[in-house]
Design an enzyme around this catalytic site. Structure first.
Site, PDB file in Angstrom:
ATOM      1  N   LYS A 276       0.843  -1.368  -0.046  1.00  0.00           N
ATOM      2  CA  LYS A 276      -0.012  -0.001  -0.023  1.00  0.00           C
ATOM      3  C   LYS A 276       0.774   1.158  -0.084  1.00  0.00           C
ATOM      4  O   LYS A 276       1.840   1.269   0.630  1.00  0.00           O
ATOM      5  CB  LYS A 276      -0.993  -0.053   1.247  1.00  0.00           C
ATOM      6  CG  LYS A 276      -1.950  -0.983   1.429  1.00  0.00           C
ATOM      7  CD  LYS A 276      -2.833  -0.749   2.361  1.00  0.00           C
ATOM      8  CE  LYS A 276      -3.881  -1.905   2.683  1.00  0.00           C
ATOM      9  NZ  LYS A 276      -5.085  -1.570   1.574  1.00  0.00           N
ATOM     10  N   ARG A 350     -10.449 -11.388   1.536  1.00  0.00           N
ATOM     11  CA  ARG A 350     -11.659 -12.193   0.743  1.00  0.00           C
ATOM     12  C   ARG A 350     -10.957 -13.518   0.724  1.00  0.00           C
ATOM     13  O   ARG A 350     -11.740 -14.459   0.884  1.00  0.00           O
ATOM     14  CB  ARG A 350     -12.019 -11.412  -0.406  1.00  0.00           C
ATOM     15  CG  ARG A 350     -11.061 -11.170  -1.375  1.00  0.00           C
ATOM     16  CD  ARG A 350     -11.459 -10.383  -2.639  1.00  0.00           C
ATOM     17  NE  ARG A 350     -11.521  -9.095  -2.077  1.00  0.00           N
ATOM     18  CZ  ARG A 350     -11.805  -8.164  -3.044  1.00  0.00           C
ATOM     19  NH1 ARG A 350     -12.108  -8.227  -4.299  1.00  0.00           N
ATOM     20  NH2 ARG A 350     -12.072  -6.827  -2.581  1.00  0.00           N
TER      21      ARG A 350
HETATM   22  N1  BES Z   1      -8.261  -3.689   4.262  1.00  0.00           N
HETATM   23  C1  BES Z   1      -8.152  -3.263   2.889  1.00  0.00           C
HETATM   24  C2  BES Z   1      -9.511  -2.294   2.809  1.00  0.00           C
HETATM   25  C3  BES Z   1      -9.755  -1.331   3.630  1.00  0.00           C
HETATM   26  C4  BES Z   1      -9.158   0.100   3.181  1.00  0.00           C
HETATM   27  C5  BES Z   1     -10.173  -1.229   4.774  1.00  0.00           C
HETATM   28  C6  BES Z   1      -9.162   1.254   3.877  1.00  0.00           C
HETATM   29  C7  BES Z   1     -10.471   0.005   5.762  1.00  0.00           C
HETATM   30  C8  BES Z   1      -9.763   1.282   5.126  1.00  0.00           C
HETATM   31  C9  BES Z   1      -8.497  -4.271   2.171  1.00  0.00           C
HETATM   32  O1  BES Z   1      -7.625  -5.408   2.274  1.00  0.00           O
HETATM   33  C10 BES Z   1      -7.943  -3.970   0.653  1.00  0.00           C
HETATM   34  O2  BES Z   1      -6.593  -3.501   0.816  1.00  0.00           O
HETATM   35  N2  BES Z   1      -8.872  -3.782  -0.358  1.00  0.00           N
HETATM   36  C11 BES Z   1      -8.412  -3.431  -1.705  1.00  0.00           C
HETATM   37  C12 BES Z   1      -9.063  -4.355  -2.699  1.00  0.00           C
HETATM   38  C13 BES Z   1      -8.608  -4.179  -4.094  1.00  0.00           C
HETATM   39  C14 BES Z   1      -7.116  -4.534  -4.456  1.00  0.00           C
HETATM   40  C15 BES Z   1      -9.517  -5.183  -4.816  1.00  0.00           C
HETATM   41  C16 BES Z   1      -8.964  -2.067  -1.808  1.00  0.00           C
HETATM   42  O3  BES Z   1     -10.047  -1.521  -1.426  1.00  0.00           O
HETATM   43  O4  BES Z   1      -8.305  -1.225  -2.192  1.00  0.00           O
HETATM   44 ZN    ZN Z   2      -5.728  -5.603   1.744  1.00  0.00          ZN
END
Ligand code: BES
Ligand code: ZN
Ligand code: ZN
Length: 497
Positions: A276, A350
């Site tokens: 990230k 997921r």
């Molecule tokens: N844990 C994150 C989602 C999240 C982001 C929760 C900010 C709370 C605050 C999740 O694992 C994630 O990174 N999801 C990605 C999915 C994408 C790669 C399809 C996202 O939301 O960008």
């Molecule tokens: Zn994630």
């Protein structure tokens, strides 16, 4: 802190919280009789005409043998008063008490009574939200000399003597629900370097012992035997061993099928090899908030002694980049046999939930609800005041929406339509863990999970990414909100399909 029914006779040192509506006559106010004649005439003079306006609050010191502090809280128009407002106002006066360094207060439940809501429920909502508002995550901070601004006790009363018992019941329930929501917040707020999968498992065992539910923990070896390769794939990059946590509370008739709550338990989400960006990683120790809410809720359900059967499942895993991490392009055979083609290592929640949901089948559940901080897209769609609810079944969705409304963990339903279901078709595996574009991100997360939930008679997915963090206008301390703990308790006591 204590929630005590009955206002002490010698109450001069405890402030009175007086909820006042716009243009309410003070003389007829439920609290008026708590004062003697001199004090009453002071109040008639001192309470300003606009004291009932929303967001107003006034401290008064009522002269007498001893000065009696009174905090007048403006509740707005009486005809607009609602359970939703009661939640926020109960939190608001706690912030005034704390700011003025009071540790106790008295209030009459009548002041805050909502039409069509029982006294019991009104009392429960007040106690729940006082608990939530007093909470701060300060265990890693040096205690100030004067101590933390916290509450020791709130004393309550009600005018109708026949409502005393129901109010006491409501207060007891609210104290548990608020307390367990705070316990979930502490699990979530604890930094990722401390709250590892192992510690989360240990804390769950401790919660089970304290509250009265049983806990089983599987390490990676056992998970391998069970075929949980999806969970293990996400865990590969981390030096922390993944833990599969299974909780059970059984007080219902043996013939009843259980409710199963599955919580996302990523103790830290760096994104993995799809690291990230730095500012997007700040709160990712909260990525086990869904798991924390399941653990907190099981504790509440057990402490309340609900006559029901509930299973809680949390796959506790850390998502890290390293030479051993799972890679984009990897194809993982999940416990179900379905192969998952990894598009993004950051769509890890997921992947772990795929195995956790599949494992839930062995309990022959009547309803499975998974709770996950699954997608950033959920925040974009809903902001911070509702979590996203997904379910194919209208009856399940409406039952859960009602639980959301009643608990204060508000839900908003989103589509789980087949029309959306084309972006996840695998190229070399059965299913992609994320589509190649960013459209409908929260829906795609839900559609992925749906494949692993297909055998359940009833299933709902709740994306709590939007409600994971506190925002200013909800009057809660910075950090985790404990989102979905109250919701899960409400589902456990009222779901009846
Ligand atoms: N844990 C994150 C989602 C999240 C982001 C929760 C900010 C709370 C605050 C999740 O694992 C994630 O990174 N999801 C990605 C999915 C994408 C790669 C399809 C996202 O939301 O960008
Ligand atoms: Zn994630
Ligand atoms: Zn995540």
């Amino acid at each position: 802190m204590d929630h005590i029914f009955g206002i002490p006779k010698e109450r001069a040192q405890h402030p009175i919280i007086m909820g006042v509506f716009e243009s309410q006559t003070i003389r007829k106010h439920p609290c008026f009789r708590l004062f003697d004649a001199d004090e009453q005439s002071f109040l008639l003079r001192a309470v300003k005409k606009d004291a009932g306006r929303t967001d107003q609050h006034t401290w008064l010191l009522v002269p007498g043998q001893r000065l009696k502090p009174v905090c007048i809280i403006g509740l707005g128009k009486k005809e607009e008063w609602s359970a939703r407002k009661l939640i926020l106002e109960s939190r608001r006066f706690v912030s005034y008490l704390k700011a003025a360094h009071y540790r106790t207060a008295c209030l009459l439940i009548d002041d805050f009574r909502v039409r069509n809501l029982s006294f019991e429920r009104t009392a429960e909502i007040i106690a729940t939200n006082i608990e939530m508002a007093r909470y701060e995550f300060n265990i890693y901070k040096e205690k100030p000399q004067e101590g933390w601004h916290d509450l020791d006790a709130i004393y309550y009363d009600v005018r109708d003597a026949s409502e005393r018992a129901s109010c006491s019941r409501g207060l007891a329930a609210g104290a548990i629900i608020g307390g367990q929501t705070n316990a979930a917040r502490t699990l979530a707020n604890t930094p990722g370097g401390i709250m590892t999968p192992k510690l989360l498992a240990k804390e769950t065992i401790a919660m089970g012992t304290r509250c009265g539910f049983s806990v089983r923990i599987f390490g990676e070896k056992e998970m391998k035997k069970l075929g949980m390769d999806a969970i293990l794939a996400v865990s590969k990059g981390s030096r922390e061993e993944a833990q599969f946590i299974v909780m059970e509370y059984q007080r219902g008739p043996k013939s009843h099928k259980p409710l199963v709550f599955v919580g996302k338990g990523i103790t830290f989400d760096s994104g993995g090899l799809h690291l990230k960006p730095s500012n997007a990683m700040d709160d990712m120790h909260l990525d086990m908030s869904g798991g924390a809410s399941v653990i907190g809720a099981l504790g509440a359900i057990a402490r309340m002694g609900l006559k029901t059967h509930v299973i809680g499942i949390v796959a506790a895993v850390e998502n890290m980049p390293s030479g051993e991490s799972y890679r984009p392009g990897d194809i993982i055979t999940s416990m179900s046999g379905t192969t998952i083609e990894v598009v993004s290592t950051d769509a890890e929640g997921r992947v772990t939930l795929a195995d956790a949901l599949w494992y839930a089948k062995r309990f022959n559940p009547k309803l499975v609800v998974d709770i996950a901080t699954l997608t950033g897209a959920c925040i974009i769609a809903l902001g911070h005041h509702a979590s996203a609810l997904f379910s194919q079944q209208d009856a399940v969705a409406s039952a859960l929406l009602k639980c959301g409304e009643e608990s204060g963990d508000y839900l908003w339903r989103m589509p789980l339509w087949e029309e959306y279901d084309c972006g996840l078709k695998g190229t070399f595996g059965d299913v992609l863990n994320a589509p190649k574009n960013r459209e409908a991100g929260a829906i795609n997360g839900a559609l992925f999970l749906k494949r692993f939930a297909k055998d359940f008679p009833a299933w709902a997915h709740i994306d709590i990414a939007s409600t994971m963090l506190s925002v200013n206008d909800i009057h809660l301390a910075k950090g985790a909100t404990g989102s979905a703990t109250r919701l899960l308790v409400e589902i456990a006591r009222s779901y009846n399909l």
